[in-house]
Design an enzyme around this catalytic site. Sequence first.
Site, PDB file in Angstrom:
ATOM      1  N   ASP A   7       0.820  -1.221   0.000  1.00 53.48           N
ATOM      2  CA  ASP A   7       0.000   0.000   0.000  1.00 53.48           C
ATOM      3  C   ASP A   7       0.847   1.261   0.000  1.00 53.48           C
ATOM      4  O   ASP A   7       0.396   2.313  -0.454  1.00 53.48           O
ATOM      5  CB  ASP A   7      -1.047   0.010   1.117  1.00 53.48           C
ATOM      6  CG  ASP A   7      -0.482  -0.244   2.490  1.00 53.48           C
ATOM      7  OD1 ASP A   7       0.679  -0.659   2.587  1.00 53.48           O
ATOM      8  OD2 ASP A   7      -1.212  -0.037   3.480  1.00 53.48           O
TER       9      ASP A   7
HETATM   10  C1  LAN Z   1       3.645  -1.187  10.041  1.00 52.13           C
HETATM   11  C2  LAN Z   1       3.517   0.241   9.751  1.00 52.13           C
HETATM   12  C3  LAN Z   1       2.844   0.589   8.477  1.00 52.13           C
HETATM   13  C4  LAN Z   1       1.808  -0.422   8.055  1.00 52.13           C
HETATM   14  C5  LAN Z   1       0.857   0.092   6.939  1.00 52.13           C
HETATM   15  C6  LAN Z   1       1.572   0.612   5.701  1.00 52.13           C
HETATM   16  C7  LAN Z   1       0.026   1.247   7.511  1.00 52.13           C
HETATM   17  C8  LAN Z   1      -0.080  -1.041   6.594  1.00 52.13           C
HETATM   18  O1  LAN Z   1      -1.091  -0.599   5.720  1.00 52.13           O
HETATM   19  C9  LAN Z   1       0.674  -2.264   6.149  1.00 52.13           C
HETATM   20  C10 LAN Z   1       1.561  -2.781   7.276  1.00 52.13           C
HETATM   21  C11 LAN Z   1       2.564  -1.744   7.797  1.00 52.13           C
HETATM   22  C12 LAN Z   1       3.685  -1.634   6.798  1.00 52.13           C
HETATM   23  C13 LAN Z   1       3.200  -2.151   9.123  1.00 52.13           C
HETATM   24  C14 LAN Z   1       3.471  -3.577   9.433  1.00 52.13           C
HETATM   25  C15 LAN Z   1       3.931  -3.925  10.863  1.00 52.13           C
HETATM   26  C16 LAN Z   1       4.847  -2.881  11.463  1.00 52.13           C
HETATM   27  C17 LAN Z   1       6.087  -2.771  10.602  1.00 52.13           C
HETATM   28  C18 LAN Z   1       4.072  -1.543  11.439  1.00 52.13           C
HETATM   29  C19 LAN Z   1       2.796  -1.542  12.241  1.00 52.13           C
HETATM   30  C20 LAN Z   1       5.033  -0.653  12.209  1.00 52.13           C
HETATM   31  C21 LAN Z   1       5.639  -1.565  13.316  1.00 52.13           C
HETATM   32  C22 LAN Z   1       5.276  -3.014  12.951  1.00 52.13           C
HETATM   33  C23 LAN Z   1       6.417  -4.002  13.292  1.00 52.13           C
HETATM   34  C24 LAN Z   1       5.946  -5.405  13.048  1.00 52.13           C
HETATM   35  C25 LAN Z   1       6.863  -3.788  14.736  1.00 52.13           C
HETATM   36  C26 LAN Z   1       7.801  -4.825  15.299  1.00 52.13           C
HETATM   37  C27 LAN Z   1       7.034  -5.858  16.014  1.00 52.13           C
HETATM   38  C28 LAN Z   1       6.959  -7.154  15.679  1.00 52.13           C
HETATM   39  C29 LAN Z   1       5.783  -7.949  16.119  1.00 52.13           C
HETATM   40  C30 LAN Z   1       7.985  -7.831  14.870  1.00 52.13           C
END
Ligand code: LAN
Length: 741
Positions: free
Chosen positions: A446
Amino acid sequence: QYVNPAPRNGGAPRRTDPATDLTRWRLINRKGRQRWAYLGPNNEVTKIDGDDDEYADDLDGMSEEQSFMENANFLRLIQADDGHWPADYGGPLFLMPGLVIACHVTNTTLQREKKLEMVRYLRSVQCREGGWGLHTEAPPTVLGTALNYVTMRLLGVSARDLDLVRALGILRSLGGTLSIPSWGKFWLAVLNVYSWDGLHSLAPELWSLPECLPFHPSKMWCHCRQVYLGMSYCYAVRFKVDDSEIVRQLREELYQDNYDVIVWRHHRSNISLADLHTPHTYLLKSAYYLIDVYEKFHMTYLREKSLNLIYEHVVFDDDVTNFISIGPISKVIQMIVRYHRNDNEALKKHRKRIDDYLWLGTDGLKMNGTNGSQLWDCTFAMQALLEVTLKNGLKFLLATQIDGLNNNNNNNNRTSVYRDFSKYYRHPNKGGFPFSTYECGWIVADCTAEALKTMMMMRRRRKKKKMMMVEKSVNTDNDLDTGDVALLTLQNDDGGFATYERKRGGTFLESLNPSEVFGDVMLDYSYVECTSAAMQAFHFFTEYIDRNYKKEIIKQALEKCLEFIVNSQQVDGSYYGSWAVCYTYGTWFALEGLSCVGYHYVRAPHPSLTKACDWLASKQQPTNGGWGEKFESCELKRYIDSTSSATATTKTTSSSSSSTEEPQVVNTSWALLGLMAAGYPDVNCIERGVRYLLGMQNDDGSYPKQNVSGVFNKTCSIHYDLYRNIFPMWVIARYKSLYGT
Ligand code: LAN
């Protein structure tokens, strides 16, 4: 009526008393890379590689217009010179402990001022009753409390400190350190204050098994895969820091029993109920039984081979992400792995990339959820600002595309060195866009879609306004072409789009979820948000660029997206959103998707669109015209209104800020954007919402901080500081263009 299960924390970052001289902190922004530096004694900022890099071509010629909204002016003020909008991306409370422990065990020193501000942060976000939760919106848990207790101690706080004494009390009442979930067991084992014997095997051999097996790590969601990669390395070598004074003290403080008599293997599945979200299934228990038995007799040859393979994967990820990795956990674990292999060069590079994750907020220095949300916020800010001024934003977008023609980044990203991406289970990234920066290199579906959308809108706007652009620097055609190829390859068979990759494994893999505290981490699923974003991008290709552009392929892709969106609607008409709170967010995306292909409440009705609008309208709060959804919706999977805790009995002990029950500016904005996109005919409803927003605006044009609005993996909140300033402005822009006044 929903009743809070326990007192909760809550509210966006507060302003707390500084621990250092705040006038000496500087934020350095280069190509989206954010770095907070504390001025040295002669007012100098220590430079690091990349600080002096020239930025992409200058895109002069974009006219600045007088903004008609104060908010737009405010947003302009907070845009950095490199074109992106730096912002706080805190929320999770299990990230900084990893960093501080990793620094401790790899002899990496943190600057004194940073430590002081980290301690301030942890004090700012502790729950009123003591201890810490999984994230800043949550009540205390064993994971949050034990890990942050240890962090405070490593940062130099005394065990007699009142906050820590209270934290230990909470920790004991929740079940004690032995009941910490597995990721916590991991960190404590690395620190040598928990035994590796108290963990189920992390089965490093999994990596050497044939890739076709349904439970091979290559099938897992990339975040989970990347975290377990490094974890299983550390497990295999039973990495632990040497005994020391602090280790001995912590062993005494953390446990009521004598450390040496604890029977560790009895605690492998001992998980505090305060922490538990996903209990171990029978399938997982059986799997643990088998791999734990195997662990006792494992073959040295196979272990060696697996370790080498894992190491190769770590090196690859470090290399193609410039030592940023995909997220904060894998980043710091990989730092430990490189340290263990005595790779000093790599360790140095890792150390330089620590600042990329740190953010100095109003509540202290924290670890961001990623190395920032640069690209993502930039696309939204630009879409909202499209009616006003966009200097530099496009420059930043172009510079952030992976292997794009305009990013001038040359070899900063080592992707091109590795021809064989699939060997490391990575989806090809050429032409796609990341969530944060070019250097990180992991593309997201996205983010790619939103960036392409924004670029196409810019292109249309330029055509309309006949603006002169320096042609060579804005050769968007090629960028769009590689971009859409990247996007097309990411579509799932169900028509939807997942996050970083396609969905790979079978759904049964989720029942092997070993994380205890998260949901849906094992696979990359199709999400309504990602699907809608992709759908809008595809639509713009035909609409803005060329009606015949890859006509058939794009038509088919669009039809499949539509089908996915229609199928993912809930019975009541809402859509579950996975990456922000929650049904309001999901429903907004669904409505944008449905309306971009022509559906309209009045002119071209579609049952899904009608139902979704009616659902949204039904959630408008009667007294104030706003919308407010609570974080709890995500975990409970049903809509929880912000007012619904009014009768909660536990409220008095809650440490939440007063904003929890108010409507939320961002929820209100998403609801209004969705309704307006769909042509919802009740103007009165929309106007009441808009009026609510206008009433919330601060004098400087900004909007107040309210509850945390981002989410991941069902249970963890994450703060998007820019949302409160971007989305209301977007609403007002859309309102003006629909209704004129
Ligand atoms: C994010 C941040 C952005 C988010 C969007 C783009 C908003 C979404 O539409 C797709 C998924 C994504 C890219 C996403 C996936 C998981 C993340 C990277 C996070 C929420 C930010 C932090 C998180 C990450 C997994 C944190 C570390 C924790 C673990 C459980 C490994």
